[in-house]
Design an enzyme around this catalytic site. Sequence first.
Site, PDB file in Angstrom:
ATOM      1  N   SER A  68       0.838  -1.189   0.000  1.00 23.23           N
ATOM      2  CA  SER A  68       0.000   0.000   0.000  1.00 23.23           C
ATOM      3  C   SER A  68       0.881   1.251   0.000  1.00 23.23           C
ATOM      4  CB  SER A  68      -0.929  -0.067   1.215  1.00 23.23           C
ATOM      5  OG  SER A  68      -2.014   0.791   1.058  1.00 23.23           O
TER       6      SER A  68
ATOM      7  N   ASP B 217      -8.360  -7.014  -4.579  1.00 23.96           N
ATOM      8  CA  ASP B 217      -7.989  -5.667  -4.134  1.00 23.96           C
ATOM      9  C   ASP B 217      -8.537  -4.647  -5.127  1.00 23.96           C
ATOM     10  OD1 ASP B 217      -6.791  -3.309  -3.362  1.00 23.96           O
ATOM     11  OD2 ASP B 217      -4.770  -4.124  -3.214  1.00 23.96           O
TER      12      ASP B 217
ATOM     13  N   HIS C 230      -7.760  -5.586  -0.233  1.00 20.02           N
ATOM     14  CA  HIS C 230      -6.469  -4.899  -0.106  1.00 20.02           C
ATOM     15  C   HIS C 230      -5.711  -5.378   1.135  1.00 20.02           C
ATOM     16  CE1 HIS C 230      -3.506  -1.814  -0.511  1.00 20.02           C
ATOM     17  NE2 HIS C 230      -3.839  -1.227   0.622  1.00 20.02           N
TER      18      HIS C 230
END
Lengths: 369, 200
Positions: free
Chosen positions: A148, A314, A347
């Site tokens: 991320s 995701d 995610h």
Amino acid sequence: MNTEKNIKKIIIKKPLTLDCGKTINNYPLAYETYGKLNEKKDNAILAFHALSGDQFVSGINPITNKSGWWSHLVGPNKSIDTNKFFVICANVIGGCMGSYGPSYIEPSTSKRLDTNFPVITINDMVNAQYNLLEFFKIDKLFCVTGGSMGGMQVLQFVANYPNKSKTAVPIACSASHSAQNIALNELGRQAIMADQNWNKGNYFNTNSSPDKGLAVARMAAHITYLSKKGLEEKFGRKLQERDNLKFSFDADFQIESYLRHQGSAFVDRFDANSYLYITRAMDYFDLIKQYNGNLSNAFKESKTKFFIISFTSDWLYPTSENKEIVIALNSSGSDVGFIEINSDKGHDSFLLDVPDFLKSVKNFVEANY
Amino acid sequence: MKKEFKIIAQLIENNTRVLDVGCGDGILMKYLKDNKNIDTRGLEISKKNVQVCIGKGLAVIEGNAEKDLQQFPNLSFDYVILSQTLQAFYNPEKVINDLLRVANKAIVTIPNFGYWKVRSHLLFKGTMPITKNLPDEWYNTPNLHMCTIKDFFNFCSKKRIKLYKSIALHEQKTSNINKMNLNLKNLSSELGIFLIENEN
């Protein structure tokens, strides 16, 4: 918020000119390490944390008493085996776990910086953390990795310091924050700023912080870290400790109760102003623009070996955005591997026990060390 | 390593850049990297195989040749390898053009549908042929565009693709294919291995 004695810090004397134009020096950078640096100093891995993370990667976080954010991946006999590797992680500048951020107390005024803290970028975070190499006298890292926002820092690190890491593993990230992601971050910021207790950022001395706003921000964000299928499997329409609907606005459904818990647990460990600054840094991230529209120029000078990982479910940093990085690396002739991991966990997969993911990272680091 | 890969490896010069399209578990890539100092990249559709390749330290990307070859710049490799997968593409001609765009030379191998065992299977049994190189049933085979050695030979001359080398493989024995023996080789060989190059 901080139990200072459990936080290791270095004070960085070297001036750093931020993207906003301001120069900072003598600022603290809080860090933690796992494993031992070997004599050749070739086993160091710099891990970058995501929006709500901190320097406590593995083991028990001494501040929250919960497991470190990457304890599935990093630790003794884990994919990144700390019996073998020396893992370093720093709290990003802008953060609230001891590094220079809005909660930093300016010695000259003895007051928190709060909104006097400058708007920082991913580039600034990476440049600040680069000082750790000098501190540990490491000439070249074995690996830089993160998911991320941590993945964005990996990309920026290699672009800024092309030959300071042998390998790079950016996970579930993007080279340019999308309009959708900016929109979601803005939603979180507006929730905080709409809370009266935010008080234009000066809430510290008022004894009432914008907990409700920050909790709503966290709840909204948390939904984006999951997937529809994952939510369906974990919660469905199950009711929370009741047999029937209550015809009220209480948390009838388990998913409501879960989100409320996520929100309230978050405010205990996170600072609202930090949330504003860090999400802003993510929104400003556009490595493609930094390199005049050609991402492959970011990696042209580098011999770093890349391994990019994305997850099927995701939707925040989808495979297509991760693949853009792969394409850019191929265009610059870089050494790059890529895999999309099957997972329903959205995610958040990069933080969870997803065996194929854990195996992939292990395979890569072991084969290249 | 199987004979087909040994022949491919012999066709490739040392110290070059090679892209292996459909690299499978990376056996050939690893051999080229370790024994011929070749800078290798792989493209592979199966996640499981990508995992295996990453574990061998190989630079392999999960992807599909028909969609993902386009990301490689023109002439970014010296050679590109396509082993026994041409027949599985929707548009084999486009894939061949793409191969010859990303590399100067391409090595393409095809399971020969003109092999006598394949022909006799269809002729005498009257059902779709199943052989060592074509192990699947008609209803579950990934193969969409089967061709013969002769078909590929003719394709190259029609499309002005230079056939640098044409090798027939049968039971570990290799022989060169030329215009004179084409019909015979088309009947007696299980596999055709071609080193091709753009004529222009």
